[in-house]
Structures are given as structure tokens and as C-alpha cells.
Design a protein around this motif. Structure first.
Motif, mmCIF file in Angstrom:
data_model
loop_
_atom_site.group_PDB
_atom_site.id
_atom_site.type_symbol
_atom_site.label_atom_id
_atom_site.label_comp_id
_atom_site.label_asym_id
_atom_site.label_seq_id
_atom_site.Cartn_x
_atom_site.Cartn_y
_atom_site.Cartn_z
ATOM 1 N N SER A 50 -7.139 4.785 11.478
ATOM 2 C CA SER A 50 -7.066 3.501 10.778
ATOM 3 C C SER A 50 -8.400 3.145 10.137
ATOM 4 O O SER A 50 -8.447 2.550 9.054
ATOM 5 C CB SER A 50 -6.640 2.405 11.758
ATOM 6 N N GLU A 51 -9.486 3.535 10.784
ATOM 7 C CA GLU A 51 -10.822 3.224 10.263
ATOM 8 C C GLU A 51 -11.139 4.002 8.991
ATOM 9 O O GLU A 51 -11.709 3.446 8.040
ATOM 10 C CB GLU A 51 -11.869 3.535 11.330
ATOM 11 N N ILE A 52 -10.775 5.269 8.940
ATOM 12 C CA ILE A 52 -11.203 6.100 7.809
ATOM 13 C C ILE A 52 -10.228 6.054 6.633
ATOM 14 O O ILE A 52 -10.565 6.529 5.543
ATOM 15 C CB ILE A 52 -11.430 7.559 8.252
ATOM 16 N N ASP A 109 3.282 9.797 21.083
ATOM 17 C CA ASP A 109 2.442 9.147 20.078
ATOM 18 C C ASP A 109 0.996 9.577 20.273
ATOM 19 O O ASP A 109 0.619 10.105 21.325
ATOM 20 C CB ASP A 109 2.558 7.627 20.198
ATOM 21 N N LEU A 110 0.181 9.340 19.247
ATOM 22 C CA LEU A 110 -1.250 9.597 19.365
ATOM 23 C C LEU A 110 -1.886 8.574 20.293
ATOM 24 O O LEU A 110 -1.393 7.451 20.446
ATOM 25 C CB LEU A 110 -1.911 9.527 17.989
ATOM 26 N N SER A 111 -3.002 8.951 20.894
ATOM 27 C CA SER A 111 -3.726 8.023 21.752
ATOM 28 C C SER A 111 -4.259 6.856 20.926
ATOM 29 O O SER A 111 -4.409 6.944 19.702
ATOM 30 C CB SER A 111 -4.881 8.746 22.444
ATOM 31 N N LYS A 112 -4.557 5.760 21.600
ATOM 32 C CA LYS A 112 -5.047 4.567 20.904
ATOM 33 C C LYS A 112 -6.356 4.842 20.178
ATOM 34 O O LYS A 112 -6.573 4.357 19.062
ATOM 35 C CB LYS A 112 -5.223 3.422 21.906
ATOM 36 N N ASP A 113 -7.241 5.613 20.809
ATOM 37 C CA ASP A 113 -8.527 5.911 20.178
ATOM 38 C C ASP A 113 -8.330 6.727 18.897
ATOM 39 O O ASP A 113 -9.020 6.499 17.898
ATOM 40 C CB ASP A 113 -9.426 6.678 21.150
ATOM 41 N N SER A 114 -7.396 7.662 18.924
ATOM 42 C CA SER A 114 -7.139 8.482 17.739
ATOM 43 C C SER A 114 -6.551 7.641 16.613
ATOM 44 O O SER A 114 -6.947 7.777 15.447
ATOM 45 C CB SER A 114 -6.187 9.626 18.081
ATOM 46 N N ASN A 123 2.223 1.275 3.419
ATOM 47 C CA ASN A 123 1.872 -0.138 3.615
ATOM 48 C C ASN A 123 0.798 -0.318 4.681
ATOM 49 O O ASN A 123 0.619 -1.421 5.210
ATOM 50 C CB ASN A 123 3.115 -0.943 3.993
ATOM 51 N N LEU A 124 0.069 0.753 5.011
ATOM 52 C CA LEU A 124 -0.995 0.673 6.015
ATOM 53 C C LEU A 124 -2.145 -0.169 5.468
ATOM 54 O O LEU A 124 -2.740 0.150 4.444
ATOM 55 C CB LEU A 124 -1.486 2.079 6.363
ATOM 56 N N GLU A 125 -2.461 -1.251 6.163
ATOM 57 C CA GLU A 125 -3.436 -2.216 5.658
ATOM 58 C C GLU A 125 -4.868 -1.781 5.925
ATOM 59 O O GLU A 125 -5.185 -1.223 6.971
ATOM 60 C CB GLU A 125 -3.196 -3.588 6.286
ATOM 61 N N LEU A 133 -7.374 7.548 5.353
ATOM 62 C CA LEU A 133 -7.236 8.793 4.599
ATOM 63 C C LEU A 133 -6.317 8.642 3.389
ATOM 64 O O LEU A 133 -6.599 9.189 2.312
ATOM 65 C CB LEU A 133 -6.709 9.900 5.520
ATOM 66 N N LEU A 134 -5.212 7.925 3.549
ATOM 67 C CA LEU A 134 -4.274 7.769 2.434
ATOM 68 C C LEU A 134 -4.919 6.996 1.288
ATOM 69 O O LEU A 134 -4.738 7.341 0.109
ATOM 70 C CB LEU A 134 -3.006 7.067 2.915
ATOM 71 N N THR A 135 -5.682 5.975 1.608
ATOM 72 C CA THR A 135 -6.383 5.212 0.570
ATOM 73 C C THR A 135 -7.383 6.093 -0.171
ATOM 74 O O THR A 135 -7.511 6.016 -1.401
ATOM 75 C CB THR A 135 -7.105 4.006 1.196
ATOM 76 N N ARG A 136 -8.085 6.944 0.564
ATOM 77 C CA ARG A 136 -9.038 7.856 -0.077
ATOM 78 C C ARG A 136 -8.326 8.810 -1.036
ATOM 79 O O ARG A 136 -8.819 9.091 -2.136
ATOM 80 C CB ARG A 136 -9.789 8.660 0.989
ATOM 81 N N ALA A 137 -7.177 9.320 -0.614
ATOM 82 C CA ALA A 137 -6.428 10.244 -1.466
ATOM 83 C C ALA A 137 -5.919 9.548 -2.725
ATOM 84 O O ALA A 137 -5.909 10.130 -3.813
ATOM 85 C CB ALA A 137 -5.266 10.850 -0.680
ATOM 86 N N VAL A 138 -5.498 8.286 -2.589
ATOM 87 C CA VAL A 138 -5.033 7.524 -3.757
ATOM 88 C C VAL A 138 -6.190 7.285 -4.721
ATOM 89 O O VAL A 138 -6.029 7.389 -5.948
ATOM 90 C CB VAL A 138 -4.399 6.193 -3.310
ATOM 91 N N LYS A 139 -7.364 6.973 -4.192
ATOM 92 C CA LYS A 139 -8.532 6.773 -5.053
ATOM 93 C C LYS A 139 -8.855 8.031 -5.845
ATOM 94 O O LYS A 139 -9.279 7.962 -6.999
ATOM 95 C CB LYS A 139 -9.743 6.366 -4.211
ATOM 96 N N ARG A 140 -8.648 9.189 -5.229
ATOM 97 C CA ARG A 140 -8.927 10.455 -5.905
ATOM 98 C C ARG A 140 -7.764 10.896 -6.794
ATOM 99 O O ARG A 140 -7.864 11.894 -7.494
ATOM 100 C CB ARG A 140 -9.219 11.545 -4.872
ATOM 101 N N ARG A 141 -6.642 10.175 -6.714
ATOM 102 C CA ARG A 141 -5.444 10.483 -7.497
ATOM 103 C C ARG A 141 -4.968 11.914 -7.251
ATOM 104 O O ARG A 141 -4.560 12.627 -8.181
ATOM 105 C CB ARG A 141 -5.700 10.272 -8.995
ATOM 106 N N CYS A 142 -5.023 12.324 -6.014
ATOM 107 C CA CYS A 142 -4.553 13.659 -5.638
ATOM 108 C C CYS A 142 -3.123 13.537 -5.123
ATOM 109 O O CYS A 142 -2.893 13.162 -3.966
ATOM 110 C CB CYS A 142 -5.460 14.272 -4.573
ATOM 111 N N ARG A 143 -2.163 13.836 -5.977
ATOM 112 C CA ARG A 143 -0.755 13.654 -5.625
ATOM 113 C C ARG A 143 -0.343 14.530 -4.444
ATOM 114 O O ARG A 143 0.390 14.088 -3.559
ATOM 115 C CB ARG A 143 0.129 13.957 -6.842
ATOM 116 N N LYS A 144 -0.807 15.775 -4.419
ATOM 117 C CA LYS A 144 -0.428 16.673 -3.329
ATOM 118 C C LYS A 144 -0.920 16.144 -1.987
ATOM 119 O O LYS A 144 -0.215 16.238 -0.979
ATOM 120 C CB LYS A 144 -0.991 18.072 -3.591
#
Length: 445
Positions: free
Chosen positions: A262-264, A252-257, A302-304, A266-277
Motif C-alpha cells: 500500500s505504501e509503494i 491472504d498476505l500478512s498485514k506487514d506485506s 480503486n486502491l487509494e 505499484l499500480l499508480t507507478r505503472a499508470v504514471k509510466r503508461r505501461c499497459r502491460k
């Protein structure tokens, strides 16, 4: 440094444990326009740094090249044609002087120089790296980073060339009195910062990446956010692979990673941009266990985020986002499909409720249809002209249909159903073309 620049440079040379600085050629400049240079063991001090006659690079095109592939460079800047001005390529500690080949344009606001054949061979199997195009006239000049990557990443990065611009702007011109107070447009500064950070990371990738520190995690954070906001799918995939390589803790990834990702959001940002790829890339990105028997998906739908809002909630309340709902409910673990009506935010609202409140009823119908197909052992295909937002093209669908016909076993019941279907929808054996819409029914013998 400004108090006694010469003393500090001498300390750097004398107190260093290695000969790196003593054998290096370097320049040091401070905010009060002091300049110190070191070459062949000698230190020179100079007060003059930039002036109206100083050569300056504005942009280089292309700003990303493929390793081992020859190309020509178009260099734009100011005072590039002044006597004594030289252009170099710096790579892996070496310098190569670049000859001017072809036309030279001297305009009112910038010069344009067409350089000759240019090729960099990266020794790393990853074929990632960076070099610098440098312009200098004496101690005056600057540099511009060139990224070395594969063709897909280069194609994405070259879109940044339009943001760098070529026309001189008032804030771009550096005067003698304001040499250190120049303020370039923020977009240009951010692009150059991105290229420098990306180039530094790519250059380090020529050897196995060390375990990440707080600094490198901040670097990954900036690069990933910039790349997702720019829809650079190929680059995001490489950056995530490099992050995993340098931050893997057991399986697994380290806790810090994980905390950084989780902070940034990324999936939410991509959904906002409506970039399906990009959304499709992220929800399918996984880390395999050492034995290869299991995978962990690090961007589930489902990442909150803040207030319990997930990418599913965001897509449900955004208009014209049928494709986002479709791809988010196609994740490998079927999380998006199964929790569409049960995943609650901090206010107790589900994505289903969000869609209802915003009158996005087509989203709920889409999910209900996919859920019914799943329950009945069927599956859904997106049919349309292939582009960056569509799923399966008509040509691909025809190939799938032909393959299915060749592989399936014939039975009397299937033959009867197929005959009735063909009579109801004449011409359905050929390619599906717009504007006709055909219903498809997959029947297992």
C-alpha cells in the motif's frame, strides 16, 4: 573494527558456534584502508587496498544468463591485462578459473576481455540464482554479479547494461589517496545495488523461502519499485510470487506485506509510466484460496493513495491515456467500470469529474460505451496493430471471427443482418487493416 582489526577477526573465528568462518576464505577491509585476509586458518594484515594498478571490473555483458545455456562473456574493466591478474567465476561456494578466449582490447580508459564458453546449471526447479565474476591480483580486485533466470527475465535485465556504461569517468577512477572516497554516478550504484539484492533473493529461492522479516520486506520494497519503474513485467510477476510464498497468512498476505504494498503504490507507478502491460499484470494478479474456490486481487484500480487519489483518478487527469483508462476499466471484478463516476477523492471529485476538468472527454465516452455494452450484454475489443500498448491484433481478431462463425447456430434473422452488414461494409470478411475502421456488432442467436 578500525581500532584493532586483528583482534576482531580473531573473535569472529574463535567465538563462532560453527566452523563456517574458520573454514572460509574471506577478506575484511575498513574505511582507513586496512585489509585482513583469512585463508587456511591464517590471518594476514595489509594496509594497501586499491591503487592505480589495481584490477577493477566496470561491467560484464550479458549481466543475466539462462540456467544451463552456454554463452560467452564480455568483461570490461581497468588493468585486466596486467601480469598476475586472474578472472574467476564464483558460484555456490566454488571457484572456476575462466580462460581468456579470443580478443583482448586494451584502451586508454578500459580493457575489454572476451571470455570463453560460460554455463551455470541451477539445481533449483525455479532456475533462479546468481554468481559472481571476480577479478583479482593478489589481494586487489573486485567482483560483479551475474543473475541467473529464465529467458524473459534475462531479456529485461540486459537493458540495464546501457546504464552501467563502459567509458571511464572522472568519478569512476580510484586513486591511491582517495581509495575509499570514490563516488560513482548514482545510477550505476543503484543498478549494482539492485543486481546484488536481486541475486541474493534468487540465490535464497533455491530452497523454500523463510517467513519474511523487516529486512526482507525492505528488500522486496526496493526490488518491486525498481522493477515497476523499469517496466520489467516478467520480473515483477516472479517477485510478487516470491513475496506471497514467504508472507502468506492463511489465504491472504500478512498485514506487514499489505502495508508495504500500500505504501509503494505499484499500480499508480505503472499508470504514471503508461505501461499497459504492467497495469494489466497488476490488476489481474491474485492470490488463490487454499481450496481454490476464490481469489483475492491485491491491486484493484480503486486502491487509494494520498488524498484519496486512485489509479483511476490519475489516468483520468493525464493526457493521451486512453489505453490506461481502457485497461483500468477492464479489471476482473469490474471495479473500475462501475465506480468511474462514483469513486470520490478527498475533495469529493470522481474520475469522471477529473476527465471533464482536463477536457479528456474521450475517456468518459470510452467508459460510457463500455458500460452500455456491459448493460446490453455486449463486449468491446481493442482493434489495432499488435504491440505493447494494443489489445487484440487484426490477425487475432480474424481468428476469433472465424471461430465464432464456426460455432454459432444459424437462423434466418441472423442471416439477414449478416447480409446487410456485408453489403454496407464490403471487404469486411478479410483482415482488418489500417487506416480503415470497422464497426463490429456481436449478435447472440
Amino acid at each position: 573494527l578500525e581500532g584493532n582489526l586483528l583482534r576482531y577477526v580473531n573473535c569472529l573465528l574463535q567465538d563462532s558456534d560453527s566452523n563456517f568462518w574458520r573454514k572460509a576464505r574471506f577478506l575484511v577491509h575498513t574505511g582507513n584502508r586496512q585489509l585482513a585476509s583469512h585463508k587456511d586458518g591464517k590471518i594476514h594484515l595489509c594496509k594497501s587496498w586499491l591503487s592505480w594498478s589495481s584490477p577493477e571490473l566496470i561491467s560484464v555483458s550479458p549481466l543475466a544468463v539462462v540456467s544451463g545455456q552456454e554463452t560467452s562473456l564480455l568483461v570490461r574493466g581497468r588493468n585486466l591485462t596486467n601480469p598476475g591478474t586472474e578472472i574467476h567465476c564464483a558460484y555456490m561456494g566454488g571457484y572456476t578459473s575462466m580462460q581468456i578466449n579470443g580478443s583482448t582490447y586494451k584502451g586508454a580508459s578500459y580493457d575489454e576481455v572476451n571470455m570463453g564458453s560460460f554455463k551455470i546449471q541451477v539445481p533449483s526447479p525455479k532456475a533462479l540464482g546468481r554468481c559472481f565474476i571476480e577479478v583479482e591480483n593478489g589481494f586487489k580486485g573486485n567482483s560483479f554479479p551475474i543473475i541467473i533466470a529464465d529467458a524473459a527475465i534475462c531479456k529485461e535485465l540486459r537493458l540495464l547494461e546501457s546504464e552501467l556504461g563502459t567509458e571511464a569517468k572522472a568519478s569512476d577512477i580510484i586513486s591511491e589517496e582517495h581509495a575509499y572516497d570514490s563516488h560513482r554516478p548514482r545510477s550505476r550504484e543503484e543498478v549494482l545495488h539492485f543486481l546484488n539484492e536481486l541475486g541474493w533473493l534468487f540465490q535464497r529461492s533455491t530452497a523454500p523461502l523463510p517467513k519474511s522479516s523487516d529486512h526482507s520486506l525492505r528488500q522486496f520494497k526496493f526490488l518491486l519499485m525498481f522493477s515497476v519503474e523499469s517496466d520489467y513485467c516478467a520480473l515483477v510477476k516472479v517477485l510478487l510470487d516470491m513475496l506471497v510464498e514467504s508472507n502468506l497468512d492463511m489465504d491472504d498476505l500478512s498485514k506487514d506485506s499489505l502495508a508495504m504494498l500500500s505504501e509503494i503504490q505499484l499500480l499508480t507507478r505503472a499508470v504514471k509510466r503508461r505501461c499497459r502491460k504492467m497495469v494489466d499484470l497488476l490488476i489481474h494478479y491474485s492470490i488463490s484460496s487454499n481450496d481454490g474456490n476464490s481469489k483475492k486481487y491485491i491491486f484493484p484500480p480503486n486502491l487509494e493513495g494520498a488524498g484519496g487519489i486512485t489509479p483511476l483518478h490519475l489516468a483520468a487527469c493525464t493526457s493521451d491515456s486512453d489505453d490506461m483508462v481502457d485497461v483500468l476499466t477492464n479489471d476482473p471484478q469490474e471495479i473500475g467500470l462501475t465506480c468511474w463516476s462514483s469513486l470520490l477523492d478527498a475533495n469529493g471529485q470522481s474520475p469522471y469529474a477529473y476527465a471533464m476538468m482536463r477536457n479528456n472527454h474521450s475517456y468518459n465516452k470510452l467508459v460510457a460505451g463500455k458500460y452500455a455494452d456491459r448493460r446490453n450484454g455486449q463486449f468491446s475489443l481493442t482493434i489495432g496493430v499488435e504491440d505493447q500498448h494494443s489489445g487484440v491484433s487484426a490477425v487475432q481478431l480474424n481468428k476469433i471471427s472465424l471461430q465464432f462463425k464456426q460455432d454459432r447456430r444459424s437462423c434466418a434473422k441472423c442471416a439477414v443482418v449478416a447480409t446487410r452488414s456485408n453489403n454496407r461494409f464490403p471487404g469486411s470478411q478479410g483482415l482488418l487493416q489500417r487506416p480503415y475502421v470497422h464497426s463490429m456488432l456481436a449478435i447472440a442467436a
